[in-house]
Design an enzyme around this catalytic site. Structure first.
Site, PDB file in Angstrom:
ATOM      1  N   ASN A  99     -21.435 -19.819  37.055  1.00 23.10           N
ATOM      2  CA  ASN A  99     -20.613 -18.714  37.564  1.00 23.10           C
ATOM      3  C   ASN A  99     -19.178 -19.181  37.826  1.00 23.10           C
ATOM      4  O   ASN A  99     -18.393 -18.474  38.436  1.00 23.10           O
ATOM      5  CB  ASN A  99     -21.235 -18.120  38.841  1.00 23.10           C
ATOM      6  CG  ASN A  99     -21.367 -19.155  39.953  1.00 23.10           C
ATOM      7  OD1 ASN A  99     -20.884 -20.282  39.819  1.00 23.10           O
ATOM      8  ND2 ASN A  99     -22.001 -18.781  41.048  1.00 23.10           N
ATOM      9  N   ASP A 146     -19.386 -32.156  47.947  1.00 21.40           N
ATOM     10  CA  ASP A 146     -20.224 -31.210  48.688  1.00 21.40           C
ATOM     11  C   ASP A 146     -21.555 -31.830  49.111  1.00 21.40           C
ATOM     12  O   ASP A 146     -21.909 -32.935  48.674  1.00 21.40           O
ATOM     13  CB  ASP A 146     -20.464 -29.945  47.844  1.00 21.40           C
ATOM     14  CG  ASP A 146     -20.852 -30.238  46.398  1.00 21.40           C
ATOM     15  OD1 ASP A 146     -21.176 -31.401  46.083  1.00 21.40           O
ATOM     16  OD2 ASP A 146     -20.841 -29.316  45.585  1.00 21.40           O
ATOM     17  N   GLU A 154     -17.924 -20.905  45.584  1.00 24.74           N
ATOM     18  CA  GLU A 154     -18.543 -19.811  44.848  1.00 24.74           C
ATOM     19  C   GLU A 154     -17.529 -18.698  44.550  1.00 24.74           C
ATOM     20  O   GLU A 154     -16.511 -18.581  45.250  1.00 24.74           O
ATOM     21  CB  GLU A 154     -19.695 -19.223  45.681  1.00 24.74           C
ATOM     22  CG  GLU A 154     -20.848 -20.192  45.922  1.00 24.74           C
ATOM     23  CD  GLU A 154     -21.824 -20.261  44.741  1.00 24.74           C
ATOM     24  OE1 GLU A 154     -21.382 -20.276  43.577  1.00 24.74           O
ATOM     25  OE2 GLU A 154     -23.035 -20.313  45.007  1.00 24.74           O
ATOM     26  N   HIS A 187     -18.305 -21.925  39.571  1.00 23.74           N
ATOM     27  CA  HIS A 187     -18.050 -22.640  40.823  1.00 23.74           C
ATOM     28  C   HIS A 187     -17.688 -24.102  40.564  1.00 23.74           C
ATOM     29  O   HIS A 187     -18.122 -24.711  39.594  1.00 23.74           O
ATOM     30  CB  HIS A 187     -19.198 -22.499  41.835  1.00 23.74           C
ATOM     31  CG  HIS A 187     -20.457 -23.233  41.549  1.00 23.74           C
ATOM     32  ND1 HIS A 187     -21.701 -22.653  41.625  1.00 23.74           N
ATOM     33  CD2 HIS A 187     -20.691 -24.526  41.222  1.00 23.74           C
ATOM     34  CE1 HIS A 187     -22.623 -23.553  41.348  1.00 23.74           C
ATOM     35  NE2 HIS A 187     -22.037 -24.697  41.105  1.00 23.74           N
TER      36      HIS A 187
HETATM   37  C1  GLP Z   1     -24.000 -27.876  41.458  1.00 27.67           C
HETATM   38  C2  GLP Z   1     -22.902 -28.724  42.152  1.00 27.67           C
HETATM   39  C3  GLP Z   1     -21.633 -28.721  41.356  1.00 27.67           C
HETATM   40  C4  GLP Z   1     -21.956 -28.945  39.902  1.00 27.67           C
HETATM   41  C5  GLP Z   1     -22.687 -27.748  39.354  1.00 27.67           C
HETATM   42  C6  GLP Z   1     -23.108 -27.889  37.895  1.00 27.67           C
HETATM   43  O1  GLP Z   1     -24.335 -26.720  42.124  1.00 27.67           O
HETATM   44  N1  GLP Z   1     -22.615 -28.379  43.496  1.00 27.67           N
HETATM   45  O2  GLP Z   1     -20.769 -29.726  41.879  1.00 27.67           O
HETATM   46  O3  GLP Z   1     -20.780 -29.113  39.160  1.00 27.67           O
HETATM   47  O4  GLP Z   1     -23.798 -27.426  40.153  1.00 27.67           O
HETATM   48  O5  GLP Z   1     -24.211 -28.716  37.776  1.00 27.67           O
HETATM   49  P1  GLP Z   1     -24.696 -29.368  36.428  1.00 27.67           P
HETATM   50  O6  GLP Z   1     -23.749 -30.449  36.123  1.00 27.67           O
HETATM   51  O7  GLP Z   1     -26.073 -29.872  36.725  1.00 27.67           O
HETATM   52  O8  GLP Z   1     -24.690 -28.268  35.411  1.00 27.67           O
END
Ligand code: GLP
Length: 239
Positions: free
Chosen positions: A136, A67, A143, A138
């Site tokens: 959540n 992404d 989402e 995702h």
């Molecule tokens: C972000 C990314 C995800 C990631 C998630 C969790 O929004 N787009 O790809 O897995 O959040 O992030 P973290 O690893 O910092 O908890």
């Protein structure tokens, strides 16, 4: 589904890096699906360490990232292109021309999504997809919704996601409102999927995602149906 419980973040990172190394060693010209966020930083550090020791060669690897935020310049230190360059690509011998991140600055985002899906198809799909998970549920920026989004698409980030990512920006107002994310199809068609999660704050969503019903309300839950899915986590899910 295989679940590996690890002692701590370092242990999680090493175990995840081991799985990625095994992929690169067994198929040097593989396609790696890569992720951003705080979860994979340790995994990337470990891969860099092994590369520096001469144990890993990324020269034939192609990468596709999950992404990218809409509207951030690639020079912005919060863009995912910047993250990948700084946390991994600049430190290993991957050919930068073979590293792919959705273009969050494309004039026509619909065309960009189509281009990204065609690119993944032309590469023959993803061999190993690395994922984190949002609070959540995702994955990438898929989402919670009333249906699974199949292809690469532009998404409006929900408040919970923007709040969670605000820690990286000067203020919540600077957190982009939209992102481009790979859809569920490319993730589910990856030959292997590896999800990493650390910290007790992820425990509840992991239980929901992997021991609850498969539902687009919890996008990661679809991974229960993936034939080669590994979860590496510091959370003891039996408690
Ligand atoms: C972000 C990314 C995800 C990631 C998630 C969790 O929004 N787009 O790809 O897995 O959040 O992030 P973290 O690893 O910092 O908890």
């Amino acid at each position: 589904m295989k679940i590996i419980i690890t002692k701590d973040y370092e242990d999680m990172s090493r175990k995840a890096a081991n799985i990625i190394s095994a992929q690169v060693i067994s198929k040097p010209n593989c396609v790696l699906g890569l992720a951003t966020g705080s979860s994979p930083i340790g995994t990337y550090k470990q891969l860099i360490e092994w590369y520096n020791k001469g144990d890993l060669d990324f020269s034939e690897v192609t990468s596709v990232n999950l992404d990218e935020y809409v509207g951030l310049e690639v020079t912005n230190d919060q863009s995912y292109r910047y993250f990948m360059d700084n946390n991994l690509f600049n430190h290993i011998n991957i050919d930068k021309n073979k590293t792919n991140v959705p273009n969050g600055l494309a004039d026509d985002s619909e065309k960009e999504c189509e281009r990204y899906d065609n690119l993944i198809d032309s590469l023959g799909g993803i061999d190993l997809q690395l994922l984190g998970i949002g609070h959540n549920g995702h994955i990438g920026f898929n989402e919670p919704d009333s249906a699974f989004a199949v292809g690469t698409h532009t998404v409006e980030l929900n408040q919970m996601t923007r709040d969670a990512n605000a820690r990286f920006f000067a203020s919540i107002d600077e957190v982009p409102t939209h992102a481009i994310t790979m859809g569920i199809k490319a993730i589910m068609q990856a030959k292997k999927v590896l999800l990493i999660a650390s910290g007790d704050d992820k425990k509840e969503i992991l239980k929901k995602a992997f021991f609850g019903p498969v539902t687009p309300e919890v996008p990661a839950s679809i991974l229960q149906l993936h034939p080669d899915f590994t979860l590496v986590t510091t959370c003891d899910l039996s408690k």
